[in-house]
Design a protein around this motif. Structure first.
Motif, PDB file in Angstrom:
ATOM      1  N   UNK A  17       0.870  -1.019  -0.109  1.00 44.12           N
ATOM      2  CA  UNK A  17      -0.282   0.068   0.058  1.00 44.12           C
ATOM      3  C   UNK A  17       0.704   1.158  -0.007  1.00 44.12           C
ATOM      4  N   UNK A  18       1.983   1.343   0.767  1.00 34.99           N
ATOM      5  CA  UNK A  18       2.710   2.311   0.938  1.00 34.99           C
ATOM      6  C   UNK A  18       3.715   2.658  -0.166  1.00 34.99           C
ATOM      7  N   UNK A  19       3.674   1.610  -1.335  1.00 33.96           N
ATOM      8  CA  UNK A  19       4.565   1.896  -2.522  1.00 33.96           C
ATOM      9  C   UNK A  19       3.753   2.455  -3.509  1.00 33.96           C
ATOM     10  N   UNK A  20       2.149   2.273  -3.518  1.00 36.12           N
ATOM     11  CA  UNK A  20       1.385   3.022  -4.184  1.00 36.12           C
ATOM     12  C   UNK A  20       1.160   4.483  -3.598  1.00 36.12           C
ATOM     13  N   UNK A  21       1.102   4.530  -2.201  1.00 38.16           N
ATOM     14  CA  UNK A  21       0.533   6.005  -1.697  1.00 38.16           C
ATOM     15  C   UNK A  21       1.559   6.311  -0.591  1.00 38.16           C
ATOM     16  N   UNK A  22       3.015   6.813  -0.721  1.00 38.44           N
ATOM     17  CA  UNK A  22       3.889   6.865   0.439  1.00 38.44           C
ATOM     18  C   UNK A  22       3.516   7.986   1.410  1.00 38.44           C
ATOM     19  N   UNK A  23       2.357   8.558   1.233  1.00 36.47           N
ATOM     20  CA  UNK A  23       1.987   9.558   2.255  1.00 36.47           C
ATOM     21  C   UNK A  23       0.825   8.949   2.951  1.00 36.47           C
ATOM     22  N   UNK A  24       0.587   7.765   3.092  1.00 35.78           N
ATOM     23  CA  UNK A  24      -0.682   7.275   3.684  1.00 35.78           C
ATOM     24  C   UNK A  24      -0.393   6.988   5.026  1.00 35.78           C
ATOM     25  N   UNK A  25      -0.745   7.986   5.708  1.00 38.93           N
ATOM     26  CA  UNK A  25      -0.352   7.990   7.198  1.00 38.93           C
ATOM     27  C   UNK A  25      -0.598   6.673   8.181  1.00 38.93           C
ATOM     28  N   UNK A  26      -1.980   6.195   7.690  1.00 45.30           N
ATOM     29  CA  UNK A  26      -2.463   5.185   8.461  1.00 45.30           C
ATOM     30  C   UNK A  26      -1.344   3.740   8.286  1.00 45.30           C
ATOM     31  N   UNK A  27      -0.929   3.750   7.029  1.00 51.39           N
ATOM     32  CA  UNK A  27      -0.055   2.598   6.387  1.00 51.39           C
ATOM     33  C   UNK A  27       1.352   2.559   7.592  1.00 51.39           C
ATOM     34  N   UNK A  28       1.687   3.836   7.644  1.00 49.89           N
ATOM     35  CA  UNK A  28       2.948   3.761   8.585  1.00 49.89           C
ATOM     36  C   UNK A  28       2.556   3.202  10.041  1.00 49.89           C
ATOM     37  N   UNK A  29       1.420   3.393  10.544  1.00 55.07           N
ATOM     38  CA  UNK A  29       0.883   3.179  11.826  1.00 55.07           C
ATOM     39  C   UNK A  29       0.738   1.429  11.663  1.00 55.07           C
ATOM     40  N   UNK A  30       0.323   1.096  10.747  1.00 51.34           N
ATOM     41  CA  UNK A  30      -0.010  -0.141  10.648  1.00 51.34           C
ATOM     42  C   UNK A  30       1.356  -0.994  10.600  1.00 51.34           C
ATOM     43  N   UNK A  31       2.174  -0.420   9.666  1.00 53.97           N
ATOM     44  CA  UNK A  31       3.594  -0.895   9.594  1.00 53.97           C
ATOM     45  C   UNK A  31       4.348  -1.094  10.922  1.00 53.97           C
ATOM     46  N   UNK A  32       3.878   0.074  11.657  1.00 54.43           N
ATOM     47  CA  UNK A  32       4.666   0.168  13.215  1.00 54.43           C
ATOM     48  C   UNK A  32       4.055  -1.168  13.897  1.00 54.43           C
ATOM     49  N   UNK A  33       2.815  -1.170  13.866  1.00 60.42           N
ATOM     50  CA  UNK A  33       2.188  -2.476  14.666  1.00 60.42           C
ATOM     51  C   UNK A  33       2.538  -3.822  14.201  1.00 60.42           C
ATOM     52  N   UNK A  34       2.783  -3.978  12.973  1.00 61.43           N
ATOM     53  CA  UNK A  34       3.167  -5.134  12.390  1.00 61.43           C
ATOM     54  C   UNK A  34       4.742  -5.452  13.085  1.00 61.43           C
ATOM     55  N   UNK A  35       5.457  -4.274  12.834  1.00 62.37           N
ATOM     56  CA  UNK A  35       7.092  -4.618  13.300  1.00 62.37           C
ATOM     57  C   UNK A  35       7.034  -4.741  14.880  1.00 62.37           C
ATOM     58  N   UNK A  36       6.165  -4.062  15.551  1.00 54.52           N
ATOM     59  CA  UNK A  36       6.318  -4.529  16.939  1.00 54.52           C
ATOM     60  C   UNK A  36       5.934  -6.123  17.303  1.00 54.52           C
ATOM     61  N   UNK A  37       4.992  -6.431  16.568  1.00 48.65           N
ATOM     62  CA  UNK A  37       4.529  -8.046  16.656  1.00 48.65           C
ATOM     63  C   UNK A  37       5.848  -9.031  16.253  1.00 48.65           C
ATOM     64  N   UNK A  38       6.479  -8.389  15.225  1.00 48.61           N
ATOM     65  CA  UNK A  38       7.647  -9.270  14.930  1.00 48.61           C
ATOM     66  C   UNK A  38       8.856  -9.009  15.583  1.00 48.61           C
ATOM     67  N   UNK A  39       8.716  -8.180  16.837  1.00 57.28           N
ATOM     68  CA  UNK A  39       9.782  -7.892  17.928  1.00 57.28           C
ATOM     69  C   UNK A  39      10.765  -6.979  17.338  1.00 57.28           C
ATOM     70  N   UNK A  40      10.474  -5.981  16.222  1.00 60.33           N
ATOM     71  CA  UNK A  40      11.396  -4.978  15.735  1.00 60.33           C
ATOM     72  C   UNK A  40      10.866  -3.686  16.118  1.00 60.33           C
ATOM     73  N   UNK A  41      11.160  -3.195  17.276  1.00 62.31           N
ATOM     74  CA  UNK A  41      10.809  -2.190  18.114  1.00 62.31           C
ATOM     75  C   UNK A  41      11.524  -0.757  17.265  1.00 62.31           C
TER      76      UNK A  41
END
Length: 305
Positions: free
Chosen positions: A223-247
């Motif tokens: 999604x972010x590749x299509x729209x690099x300014x999509x704020x919710x995408x970065x927050x969702x990315x952050x949440x995914x990385x937390x689950x993957x133990x990459x704080x």
């Protein structure tokens, strides 16, 4: 008129303006020149022309409807509502007017009145999918999720493959904590429009809720590749990385969201979550406090704090 009906609005506007030079008080030429201008994004010009048409024929419901829609697009919601109220008074059985009135009321955050307007529209025209979908959106915003689900299902029963309805259904199912169903609906939406950011984000949210963070991260990155300014995408990315133990990487994503939209409470909450996972608790508290300033009763942020 044929050019307008074919969607050739620039050519149509030129023709209507030529007619107005010969007949400046021609109602149809003014009305459709205004509609053509609005379709071309010339909204102020469109409003001016439609208003001139209404001066000539003040009881034309269609013109008042179209003026209302142009004013909604301009962000002049009170003016739009005034025009649509007059149209309703002239023809209380015009379903489309009640629908447009609901749109204006939603923009004004008068949600109960918007729902009532949609209900009236549906009384008059129960088989209109857009009316059901608009009602679902208002109910969703009111967090009346079960009712929103019923309305969205009604819309989809009439237009099963209509992308906006599928996205709304995915959102509602996600809010109802039914991620498996939300994922299936998001997948169907993506099959129709593979490069639409919002559907990819809904897919990612469902995957994360199902405990599949690696797939959620991949969907978010698409999604972010299509729209690099999509704020919710970065927050969702952050949440995914937390689950993957990459704080650390999660914090980078959340900080990107906060830079893109500094006033967004969820961006501050996202930073707080990443900082908490890095054991930087004082900084995390500061982020949560920033998030709570505009939304002091936000449950997720209060719990995280």
């Amino acid at each position: 008129m044929a050019l307008f009906q074919q969607g050739l609005f620039a050519e149509a506007e030129t023709g209507f303006r030529a007619l107005l030079k010969r007949d400046p008080h021609n109602f149809d030429a003014l009305h459709f020149a205004g509609l053509s201008a609005s379709e071309l994004g010339l909204l102020e010009e469109g409003v001016t022309l439609i208003r001139r048409a209404i001066v000539i024929n003040p009881r034309h419901v269609g013109a008042r409807n179209n003026l209302g829609m142009a004013l909604i697009r301009l962000g002049r919601y009170e003016d739009a509502l005034s025009s649509l109220d007059r149209a309703v008074a002239m023809d209380p059985k015009a379903a489309n007017t009640h629908h447009k009135r609901g749109l204006a009321l939603m923009k004004l955050k008068r949600l109960d009145q918007a729902i009532a307007a949609y209900d009236r529209a549906l009384e008059l025209k129960p088989d209109d999918a857009d009316f059901h979908n608009a009602r679902a959106c208002a109910l969703l915003e009111k967090h009346r999720l079960a009712e929103a689900l019923v309305s969205c299902k009604a819309a989809l029963s009439l237009r099963p493959d209509w992308f906006p309805y599928l996205v709304n259904m995915a959102v509602i199912l996600g809010e109802l904590e039914r991620p498996a169903e939300a994922l299936a609906v998001a997948e169907k939406a993506i099959s129709i429009k593979p490069n639409e950011t919002v559907a990819l984000i809904m897919r990612a949210k469902a995957l994360l809720a199902l405990g599949r963070p690696t797939e959620a991260l991949a969907a978010t990155d698409a999604a972010l590749k299509i729209d690099p300014g999509y704020v919710e995408g970065y927050l969702l990315r952050s949440g995914s990385l937390i689950r993957l133990s990459q704080p650390e990487a999660a914090l980078v994503a959340a900080e990107t969201a906060r830079k893109l939209w500094p006033q967004y409470p969820s961006a501050h909450t996202g930073c707080g979550l990443a900082l908490s996972n890095l054991n930087r608790l004082e900084e995390a508290l500061d982020c949560y406090d920033q998030a709570l300033k505009p939304l002091p009763n936000e449950k997720e942020t209060l719990w995280s704090r």
